[in-house]
Design a protein around this motif. Structure first.
Motif, PDB file in Angstrom:
ATOM      1  N   PHE A 101      36.189  46.999  53.613  1.00  0.00           N
ATOM      2  CA  PHE A 101      35.225  48.058  53.951  1.00  0.00           C
ATOM      3  C   PHE A 101      34.824  48.869  52.722  1.00  0.00           C
ATOM      4  CE2 PHE A 101      36.970  47.114  58.127  1.00  0.00           C
ATOM      5  CZ  PHE A 101      35.831  47.126  58.915  1.00  0.00           C
ATOM      6  N   LEU A 102      35.768  49.056  51.756  1.00  0.00           N
ATOM      7  CA  LEU A 102      35.422  49.801  50.542  1.00  0.00           C
ATOM      8  C   LEU A 102      34.371  49.051  49.727  1.00  0.00           C
ATOM      9  CD1 LEU A 102      38.956  51.060  49.446  1.00  0.00           C
ATOM     10  CD2 LEU A 102      37.104  52.449  50.390  1.00  0.00           C
ATOM     11  N   GLN A 103      34.538  47.738  49.607  1.00  0.00           N
ATOM     12  CA  GLN A 103      33.549  46.938  48.878  1.00  0.00           C
ATOM     13  C   GLN A 103      32.204  46.911  49.624  1.00  0.00           C
ATOM     14  OE1 GLN A 103      35.618  43.203  48.352  1.00  0.00           O
ATOM     15  NE2 GLN A 103      36.325  43.785  46.292  1.00  0.00           N
ATOM     16  N   LYS A 104      32.285  46.859  50.927  1.00  0.00           N
ATOM     17  CA  LYS A 104      31.063  46.866  51.749  1.00  0.00           C
ATOM     18  C   LYS A 104      30.296  48.182  51.567  1.00  0.00           C
ATOM     19  CE  LYS A 104      29.588  46.034  56.533  1.00  0.00           C
ATOM     20  NZ  LYS A 104      30.051  45.801  57.928  1.00  0.00           N
ATOM     21  N   ALA A 105      31.028  49.286  51.421  1.00  0.00           N
ATOM     22  CA  ALA A 105      30.412  50.601  51.239  1.00  0.00           C
ATOM     23  C   ALA A 105      30.105  50.899  49.785  1.00  0.00           C
ATOM     24  CB  ALA A 105      31.340  51.679  51.797  1.00  0.00           C
ATOM     25  N   ASN A 106      30.519  49.998  48.864  1.00  0.00           N
ATOM     26  CA  ASN A 106      30.329  50.200  47.416  1.00  0.00           C
ATOM     27  C   ASN A 106      30.964  51.529  46.968  1.00  0.00           C
ATOM     28  OD1 ASN A 106      29.475  49.426  44.882  1.00  0.00           O
ATOM     29  ND2 ASN A 106      27.481  50.423  45.075  1.00  0.00           N
ATOM     30  N   TYR A 107      32.158  51.781  47.504  1.00  0.00           N
ATOM     31  CA  TYR A 107      32.887  53.036  47.238  1.00  0.00           C
ATOM     32  C   TYR A 107      33.714  52.847  45.959  1.00  0.00           C
ATOM     33  CZ  TYR A 107      35.231  57.379  48.722  1.00  0.00           C
ATOM     34  OH  TYR A 107      35.702  58.671  48.817  1.00  0.00           O
ATOM     35  N   THR A 108      33.027  52.871  44.805  1.00  0.00           N
ATOM     36  CA  THR A 108      33.653  52.516  43.523  1.00  0.00           C
ATOM     37  C   THR A 108      34.781  53.461  43.144  1.00  0.00           C
ATOM     38  OG1 THR A 108      31.535  51.634  42.788  1.00  0.00           O
ATOM     39  CG2 THR A 108      33.201  52.047  41.093  1.00  0.00           C
ATOM     40  N   SER A 109      34.564  54.761  43.267  1.00  0.00           N
ATOM     41  CA  SER A 109      35.587  55.718  42.817  1.00  0.00           C
ATOM     42  C   SER A 109      36.889  55.546  43.590  1.00  0.00           C
ATOM     43  CB  SER A 109      35.067  57.148  42.973  1.00  0.00           C
ATOM     44  OG  SER A 109      34.778  57.431  44.338  1.00  0.00           O
ATOM     45  N   TYR A 110      36.811  55.250  44.867  1.00  0.00           N
ATOM     46  CA  TYR A 110      38.049  55.104  45.651  1.00  0.00           C
ATOM     47  C   TYR A 110      38.742  53.777  45.358  1.00  0.00           C
ATOM     48  CZ  TYR A 110      41.331  56.060  49.355  1.00  0.00           C
ATOM     49  OH  TYR A 110      42.487  56.324  50.036  1.00  0.00           O
ATOM     50  N   MET A 111      37.973  52.781  44.858  1.00  0.00           N
ATOM     51  CA  MET A 111      38.599  51.495  44.530  1.00  0.00           C
ATOM     52  C   MET A 111      39.695  51.650  43.472  1.00  0.00           C
ATOM     53  SD  MET A 111      37.425  49.118  46.447  1.00  0.00           S
ATOM     54  CE  MET A 111      37.943  47.653  45.575  1.00  0.00           C
ATOM     55  N   VAL A 112      39.581  52.715  42.661  1.00  0.00           N
ATOM     56  CA  VAL A 112      40.648  52.998  41.676  1.00  0.00           C
ATOM     57  C   VAL A 112      41.979  53.140  42.396  1.00  0.00           C
ATOM     58  CG1 VAL A 112      41.500  54.624  39.965  1.00  0.00           C
ATOM     59  CG2 VAL A 112      39.058  54.114  40.099  1.00  0.00           C
ATOM     60  N   TYR A 113      42.008  53.937  43.468  1.00  0.00           N
ATOM     61  CA  TYR A 113      43.251  54.179  44.207  1.00  0.00           C
ATOM     62  C   TYR A 113      43.682  52.936  44.982  1.00  0.00           C
ATOM     63  CZ  TYR A 113      42.090  58.949  43.020  1.00  0.00           C
ATOM     64  OH  TYR A 113      41.786  60.082  42.338  1.00  0.00           O
ATOM     65  N   HIS A 114      42.696  52.243  45.510  1.00  0.00           N
ATOM     66  CA  HIS A 114      43.019  51.032  46.268  1.00  0.00           C
ATOM     67  C   HIS A 114      43.725  50.003  45.379  1.00  0.00           C
ATOM     68  CE1 HIS A 114      42.697  47.612  48.951  1.00  0.00           C
ATOM     69  NE2 HIS A 114      42.182  46.934  47.937  1.00  0.00           N
ATOM     70  N   TYR A 115      43.127  49.737  44.199  1.00  0.00           N
ATOM     71  CA  TYR A 115      43.761  48.769  43.290  1.00  0.00           C
ATOM     72  C   TYR A 115      45.141  49.247  42.853  1.00  0.00           C
ATOM     73  CZ  TYR A 115      39.391  46.104  42.836  1.00  0.00           C
ATOM     74  OH  TYR A 115      38.299  45.325  43.076  1.00  0.00           O
ATOM     75  N   ASN A 116      45.274  50.540  42.631  1.00  0.00           N
ATOM     76  CA  ASN A 116      46.562  51.089  42.217  1.00  0.00           C
ATOM     77  C   ASN A 116      47.614  50.908  43.310  1.00  0.00           C
ATOM     78  OD1 ASN A 116      47.801  52.675  39.970  1.00  0.00           O
ATOM     79  ND2 ASN A 116      48.306  54.036  41.669  1.00  0.00           N
ATOM     80  N   ASN A 117      47.209  51.160  44.584  1.00  0.00           N
ATOM     81  CA  ASN A 117      48.139  51.005  45.695  1.00  0.00           C
ATOM     82  C   ASN A 117      48.531  49.532  45.897  1.00  0.00           C
ATOM     83  OD1 ASN A 117      47.911  53.727  46.085  1.00  0.00           O
ATOM     84  ND2 ASN A 117      46.448  53.583  47.760  1.00  0.00           N
ATOM     85  N   MET A 118      47.564  48.625  45.753  1.00  0.00           N
ATOM     86  CA  MET A 118      47.866  47.192  45.862  1.00  0.00           C
ATOM     87  C   MET A 118      48.843  46.763  44.766  1.00  0.00           C
ATOM     88  SD  MET A 118      46.485  45.613  48.425  1.00  0.00           S
ATOM     89  CE  MET A 118      46.474  43.909  47.899  1.00  0.00           C
ATOM     90  N   ALA A 119      48.632  47.308  43.560  1.00  0.00           N
ATOM     91  CA  ALA A 119      49.539  46.983  42.451  1.00  0.00           C
ATOM     92  C   ALA A 119      50.960  47.437  42.752  1.00  0.00           C
ATOM     93  CB  ALA A 119      49.042  47.635  41.161  1.00  0.00           C
ATOM     94  N   SER A 120      51.092  48.637  43.322  1.00  0.00           N
ATOM     95  CA  SER A 120      52.419  49.147  43.682  1.00  0.00           C
ATOM     96  C   SER A 120      53.096  48.235  44.696  1.00  0.00           C
ATOM     97  CB  SER A 120      52.292  50.559  44.255  1.00  0.00           C
ATOM     98  OG  SER A 120      51.731  51.435  43.312  1.00  0.00           O
ATOM     99  N   LEU A 121      52.326  47.759  45.666  1.00  0.00           N
ATOM    100  CA  LEU A 121      52.880  46.848  46.674  1.00  0.00           C
ATOM    101  C   LEU A 121      53.329  45.536  46.049  1.00  0.00           C
ATOM    102  CD1 LEU A 121      53.392  46.083  49.640  1.00  0.00           C
ATOM    103  CD2 LEU A 121      51.034  45.284  49.740  1.00  0.00           C
ATOM    104  N   TYR A 122      52.487  44.953  45.188  1.00  0.00           N
ATOM    105  CA  TYR A 122      52.848  43.690  44.535  1.00  0.00           C
ATOM    106  C   TYR A 122      54.083  43.864  43.659  1.00  0.00           C
ATOM    107  CZ  TYR A 122      48.498  41.504  46.070  1.00  0.00           C
ATOM    108  OH  TYR A 122      47.515  40.965  46.822  1.00  0.00           O
ATOM    109  N   TYR A 123      54.255  45.037  43.088  1.00  0.00           N
ATOM    110  CA  TYR A 123      55.452  45.288  42.279  1.00  0.00           C
ATOM    111  C   TYR A 123      56.710  45.223  43.141  1.00  0.00           C
ATOM    112  CZ  TYR A 123      58.514  47.420  38.817  1.00  0.00           C
ATOM    113  OH  TYR A 123      59.523  47.651  37.936  1.00  0.00           O
TER     114      TYR A 123
END
Length: 729
Positions: A101-123
């Motif tokens: 949904f973030l990509q669909k909305a082109n919500y670029t600024s929030y993607m920073v947090y999304h990628y960061n949260n995904m990275a934490s999970l993968y860690y």
């Protein structure tokens, strides 16, 4: 434990609780954003239930308003809450929905947090490569939009990855950069500041810049106490402790250790409350899922009730009849089983009692054999030792025969003791195979020489027949092979008079460096009847028992042979008839030695120990006298210590060429004495001269610092060889 990477969320300042509770979807998008902000604070303070209520409200608002950015943000916050609850499967599921949904909305600024949260999970899932890629994407977007708020999370976490890989030069500036971001946006990221300073201090420590590390840790103290951040305070005190230990400031290191304990207690209390809330919420979620599932099942059941009623009645009737029959059969079966169980319980109780008695008896037997070994060998050492001394001191011609007979009797008694102890060792399953290189011809020659008195006693002749194609340099357990052959030859010589005993060795097969040899010991003695041949390998059995003890012995020799061969992967066979002699034979696989085996088959007792100073440590006066006399006959200077305490003092005040150390002594045993001597003299040879059971003490002897072992009673030539070997080291 895994180190959790920090999660970062958008931070706002207001909350509309009443709208959430009333499910008022007429509120504005800004209000929903503020609700999600409040959910972040709830989750970071372990209020997971409150956080999920707020986030689910925001999700439903986004779906009703078809607002993809709010839907994406809500899914991301829900995933982060499950992440904090360590429910990683649900966290990943919600993160993936969020990205869509973030990509669909082109919500670029929030993607920073999304990628960061995904990275934490993968860690946490130990997918480190995926983790790094997510952080890089997050940081790239943050730098493009020039937002320190967005750059804080990925910057800090990339620094953590470098720190984990011990790339301190790359990690250090990133931690400092994260601190500057934090200071310009104070209050947005709990714990991040303390974590940065702790890691910077740790890098200072690795660089041995201890004062800078300690100065940095004072900042952690101030911040941590103001926030009750006990986990980072514990890390800081642990790091201080290590630094003070390095600086040998034990007073301050003890103070740090005390603070660690204090903070750990506070941290444990906080975690207990957190765990309680988490468990309660998980149970509620589980109950909700069960309720939903149950409701669906009830609805479906109600829909089909009329159709299934008749079928259910028929099945119920069949089940009733079937159950009645089964119940009747089970009732009868249970009555029988109860009777049988009572018998089994009684029998098991009896067996347990017998087992306990057997184990206790076995333990007593083992302890008895261990004690009796020492107690028998000590006086036997006096017999054989004094005999060796008298033989060495040029006795009269008419006395030599008696002395040699006395020595032979002592050696026979020693062999008898060893056989009895060997049987106990087999019963305890302690047998092991030790492979060494040896010369077969020398081995057999030494055995023949050792049996010359037994041979003369019955006027027998021993012939050795080693075929020409038999390799002489072999690898295997020569000690056990020696014991097997000695027992077989001794048995043959004992039951043969005025006859011949032949030891034959021939090659049966050779594959690579492996050879299969056939050993046979044949005699023309009294032979063994067919009906008793299966019993001669039992412990303590002798066919001569039936012949009124005309032949001496314990009946252990053949039993030991059988068990030794079994341990070496072989078996003993016999062909015999009463009055026609016997032939004992077995096959044995050995390895051909790859290196030249050197040994001296003619060990001499003519040894010169002049100019050598030897310390004898033994609490037994008879043993002292014998050992001292043997050594003095070889021109050695001998000093005697009757305790381990005196041995330490003598060794500290004098120089000795070798120390002969008894093991069992009052006040201080040989192990402790040797360990004390090694503290000030690591080079002097120390040989254990002992009558203890060697198998279970060998490792302890060498570990204490001794260089060799001589078991009493010993052969004089072996005793002198060991001393020469130790002195020449």
């Amino acid at each position: 434990m895994k180190k959790k990477l920090s999660l970062f969320f958008v931070v706002h300042t207001f909350l509309w609780f009443q709208n959430v509770q009333s499910q008022d979807f007429s509120i504005s998008k800004d209000s929903v954003t503020e609700i999600l902000t409040q959910s972040f604070f709830e989750s970071t303070h372990n209020e997971y239930e409150a956080a999920l209520k707020l986030q689910n409200f925001a999700l439903e608002w986004g779906k009703k308003k078809a607002n993809d950015s709010i839907i994406g943000e809500a899914y991301d916050c829900i995933g982060s809450t499950f992440y904090m609850m360590e429910n990683y499967d649900k966290a990943e599921l919600n993160y993936k929905k969020s990205k869509e949904f973030l990509q669909k909305a082109n919500y670029t600024s929030y993607m920073v947090y999304h990628y960061n949260n995904m990275a934490s999970l993968y860690y946490q899932l130990e997918k480190f490569e995926e983790c790094k890629q997510q952080f890089l994407l997050s940081r790239k977007i943050a730098l493009e939009i020039e937002s320190t708020v967005h750059a804080l999370g990925p910057t800090y976490n990339i620094a953590l990855l470098y720190y984990r890989e011990k790339k301190y030069d790359e990690a250090f500036p990133l931690f400092q950069e994260a601190i500057t971001y934090y200071q310009s946006n104070a209050g947005q990221q709990p714990n991040i500041l303390e974590e940065c300073y702790n890691n910077i201090a740790a890098i200072y420590k690795e660089r041995k810049q201890y004062e800078k590390a300690l100065k940095t840790l004072t900042i952690v103290d101030s911040l941590g106490k103001s926030r009750n951040n006990y986990s980072e305070l514990i890390k800081a005190e642990r790091l201080k402790y290590k630094i003070y230990q390095i600086k040998n400031d034990y007073k301050l290191s003890d103070k740090s250790l005390t603070k660690q304990i204090e903070y750990l207690e506070l941290f444990s209390k906080e975690n207990a409350i957190k765990l309680q809330k988490k468990t309660k919420l998980e149970q509620q979620l589980m109950d909700q899922e069960k309720t939903i599932t149950l409701t669906k099942q009830i609805n479906k059941a109600q829909t089909n009730t009329i159709v299934r009623t008749k079928l259910f009645s028929i099945i119920l009737f069949i089940l009733f009849i079937t159950t009645s029959i089964i119940s009747y059969l089970l009732s009868r079966s249970n009555q029988k089983r109860k009777k049988l169980n009572k018998k089994l319980i009684k029998k098991n109780s009896q067996l347990i009692k017998v087992k306990k008695k057997t184990e206790y008896a076995s333990k007593l037997k083992t302890n008895f054999f261990s004690t009796i070994s020492h107690e028998l060998r000590t006086p036997l050492y006096a017999v054989t030792g004094i005999t060796d001394i008298l033989i060495e001191e040029n006795p009269k011609t008419e006395q030599k025969h008696y002395l040699k007979t006395l020595k032979s009797s002592g050696e026979y008694l020693l062999a008898l003791i060893n056989n009895v102890l060997q049987i106990n060792k087999f019963d305890s399953d302690e047998i092991e195979i030790n492979t060494i290189s040896f010369n077969l011809k020398i081995l057999v020659g030494n055995i023949k020489n050792s049996l010359k008195y037994l041979k003369k006693e019955n006027n027998n002749v021993i012939d050795i027949d080693i075929k020409d194609n038999v390799p002489l340099l072999l690898k295997g357990d020569s000690l056990k092979l020696n014991q097997i052959i000695i027992n077989l030859l001794s048995n043959a010589l004992k039951f043969t008079h005025n006859g011949n005993v032949i030891l034959s060795i021939r090659l049966k097969e050779k594959i690579g460096n492996k050879v299969k040899l056939k050993f046979s010991v044949k005699d023309n003695g009294i032979g063994i009847s067919k009906k008793l041949q299966h019993r001669i390998f039992d412990d303590f059995y002798q066919e001569s028992i039936l012949l009124e003890r005309n032949y001496e012995g314990t009946g252990l020799g053949l039993a030991i042979v059988k068990r030794l061969l079994k341990a070496m992967g072989s078996d003993i066979n016999v062909k015999s008839n009463r009055g026609e002699g016997s032939n004992f034979y077995f096959d044995l696989v050995l390895e051909e030695a790859s290196e030249r085996y050197r040994t001296n088959s003619n060990v001499s007792t003519h040894v010169d120990l002049s100019s050598k100073h030897i310390l004898v440590v033994d609490d037994n006066s008879v043993n002292q006298m014998i050992t001292k006399r043997i050594l003095e006959n070889k021109k050695a200077k001998v000093t005697v210590a009757d305790s381990g305490i005196k041995a330490i003092k003598y060794a500290e005040d004098n120089l000795y060429d070798v120390i002969l150390m008894d093991i069992h002594m009052p006040k201080m045993n040989g192990y402790t004495a040797t360990q004390n001597i090694r503290r000030f003299n690591s080079t002097i040879p120390i040989i254990a001269l002992t009558a203890i059971k060697l198998d279970e003490n060998k490792e302890k002897i060498y570990t204490s610092g001794m260089n060799g072992i001589i078991v009493k009673p010993f052969r004089l030539e072996n005793f002198l060889t060991e001393i020469q070997k130790a002195i020449s080291l």
